[in-house]
Structures are given as C-alpha cells and as structure tokens.
Design a protein around this motif. Structure first.
Motif, PDB file in Angstrom:
ATOM      1  N   TRP A  53      -9.541  -0.815   7.824  1.00 31.09           N
ATOM      2  CA  TRP A  53      -8.370  -0.646   8.685  1.00 31.09           C
ATOM      3  C   TRP A  53      -8.766  -0.086  10.047  1.00 31.09           C
ATOM      4  O   TRP A  53      -8.212  -0.482  11.078  1.00 31.09           O
ATOM      5  CB  TRP A  53      -7.332   0.235   7.998  1.00 31.09           C
ATOM      6  N   SER A  57     -13.272   3.534  -3.001  1.00 27.49           N
ATOM      7  CA  SER A  57     -12.416   2.410  -2.636  1.00 27.49           C
ATOM      8  C   SER A  57     -11.518   2.778  -1.459  1.00 27.49           C
ATOM      9  O   SER A  57     -11.394   2.015  -0.490  1.00 27.49           O
ATOM     10  CB  SER A  57     -11.581   1.977  -3.842  1.00 27.49           C
ATOM     11  N   TYR A  83      -7.594  -9.987  -3.080  1.00 28.61           N
ATOM     12  CA  TYR A  83      -6.385  -9.701  -2.308  1.00 28.61           C
ATOM     13  C   TYR A  83      -6.035 -10.970  -1.539  1.00 28.61           C
ATOM     14  O   TYR A  83      -6.857 -11.480  -0.775  1.00 28.61           O
ATOM     15  CB  TYR A  83      -6.634  -8.550  -1.334  1.00 28.61           C
ATOM     16  N   ASN A 109       0.802  -1.224   0.000  1.00 26.73           N
ATOM     17  CA  ASN A 109       0.000   0.000   0.000  1.00 26.73           C
ATOM     18  C   ASN A 109       0.835   1.273   0.000  1.00 26.73           C
ATOM     19  O   ASN A 109       0.343   2.335   0.378  1.00 26.73           O
ATOM     20  CB  ASN A 109      -0.978   0.001   1.183  1.00 26.73           C
ATOM     21  N   LEU A 117     -16.591  -4.307  -0.380  1.00 27.71           N
ATOM     22  CA  LEU A 117     -15.478  -5.132   0.076  1.00 27.71           C
ATOM     23  C   LEU A 117     -16.023  -6.331   0.843  1.00 27.71           C
ATOM     24  O   LEU A 117     -16.953  -6.184   1.649  1.00 27.71           O
ATOM     25  CB  LEU A 117     -14.549  -4.343   1.003  1.00 27.71           C
ATOM     26  N   GLU A 148      -2.083  -5.051   6.420  1.00 27.57           N
ATOM     27  CA  GLU A 148      -2.181  -4.072   5.325  1.00 27.57           C
ATOM     28  C   GLU A 148      -0.883  -3.295   5.081  1.00 27.57           C
ATOM     29  O   GLU A 148      -0.763  -2.574   4.100  1.00 27.57           O
ATOM     30  CB  GLU A 148      -3.337  -3.087   5.555  1.00 27.57           C
ATOM     31  N   ASP A 167      -9.481 -11.607   0.411  1.00 29.39           N
ATOM     32  CA  ASP A 167     -10.489 -10.554   0.462  1.00 29.39           C
ATOM     33  C   ASP A 167     -10.866 -10.184  -0.964  1.00 29.39           C
ATOM     34  O   ASP A 167     -10.069 -10.341  -1.890  1.00 29.39           O
ATOM     35  CB  ASP A 167      -9.945  -9.323   1.194  1.00 29.39           C
ATOM     36  N   GLU A 172     -12.941  -7.314  -3.693  1.00 29.87           N
ATOM     37  CA  GLU A 172     -13.436  -5.951  -3.915  1.00 29.87           C
ATOM     38  C   GLU A 172     -14.161  -5.888  -5.251  1.00 29.87           C
ATOM     39  O   GLU A 172     -13.664  -6.370  -6.266  1.00 29.87           O
ATOM     40  CB  GLU A 172     -12.282  -4.946  -3.923  1.00 29.87           C
ATOM     41  N   TRP A 222     -11.644   0.987   2.269  1.00 31.67           N
ATOM     42  CA  TRP A 222     -10.478   0.360   2.895  1.00 31.67           C
ATOM     43  C   TRP A 222     -10.116   1.064   4.205  1.00 31.67           C
ATOM     44  O   TRP A 222      -9.696   0.405   5.175  1.00 31.67           O
ATOM     45  CB  TRP A 222      -9.287   0.322   1.934  1.00 31.67           C
TER      46      TRP A 222
END
Length: 159
Positions: free
Chosen positions: A112, A104, A55, A15, A146, A62, A127, A129, A108
């Motif tokens: 988190w 998106s 994912y 990320n 998600l 993450e 996961d 999306e 996310w």
C-alpha cells in the motif's frame, strides 16, 4: 460414505475489521480440517501441497471489496510466479515476523505504501500470497511472499 476433494474456497471481503475477522475464521477452518483443502477428511495433510491465497475481483483498490480464494499449490506454481516477476508483470514483496499475521500485515503495508508513493502501479487483477509459519523455517520466523500484478505503462503515460 461420500468423500469430497475441495480444490479452493472463496469469500468476498474487504479490509475492514469485520473482513479481516472473516479471513482469520476461514484460515482457522482450513487449518483445523473443517474445510479439507490442504488435508483429507481424516486430517492428514497432503504431501507437497502448499497453501496459497489469491486476491481477485477487486471492486476498486485496497479499500473496496475483493475475492479471496485459498487453494493448494505445488512447488511448480511458485516457479511460475517467479517467472512472472522476472518478466515484469508482477512485483514480489516479502516480509518476516514472529507470526503469520505480523509478517502478512507488514508485507501488505509495504504494498500500500509503494502504491501510494507511485513506486508500483497495481493492476488489481490477480495478486498472490504465500505464507510460511515459523515452525517450518530455518530462521524460526514466519515469512510472507506477495506477488502483486502491476500495470504496464502506456505510451501516453510515458510522454
């Protein structure tokens, strides 16, 4: 002339700013037909196929590297994900925004935050999306859905 049918494409990213840039570049290549995942090699979109991101292969959480696979799915795939939510093995988190990026990122951020606050216990296995651009929605907003795999609570953790 040889034609190919691409079923999915996977990259390993994180990320970071560079990782997010690679994800955006991948999506750009899919949308413009450079990678014919959602359309044939002439640029005609396949009917009834929706883009989905998976994912998986998480290095840690993450903050680490993970595999991002983009594939096309039929509507029955989303029914299967909804069943997993009903069974409690996944949690569904949604958001809307003016753009796909906005919704998106917001979705996310919710994941988190919920993870950090202990509201969900992510499994970091697989996961999913699904995003819908604003031009395809009734409300004119982009939508992000998600499906986050969650860990089961063990007997020791409950004690």
């Amino acid at each position: 002339m040889t034609t190919y049918s691409l079923k999915s494409v996977t990259i390993r990213v994180n990320n970071s700013r560079d990782g997010i840039g690679k994800i955006k570049e991948l999506w750009k290549d899919i949308q413009n037909g450079k990678l014919p995942l959602l359309c044939d090699n002439t640029g005609v979109f396949y009917n009834g196929i929706y883009p989905v991101s998976c994912y998986s292969g998480y290095e840690s959480d993450e903050n680490g590297f993970y595999d991002l696979s983009i594939t096309g799915a039929e509507s029955s795939f989303f029914q299967m994900l909804e069943e997993k939510v009903q069974k409690g093995s996944y949690v569904k988190i949604e958001d809307t925004g003016k753009t796909l990026d906005e919704c998106s990122i917001n979705a996310w951020q919710k994941v988190w935050e919920c993870t950090r606050d202990g509201k969900i216990r992510r499994a970091y296995t697989e996961d999913w999306e699904s995003t819908v651009p604003s031009e395809y929605t009734e409300d004119g907003r982009a939508h992000c859905h998600l499906y986050i795999a969650i860990r089961e609570t063990t007997d020791e953790e409950m004690a």
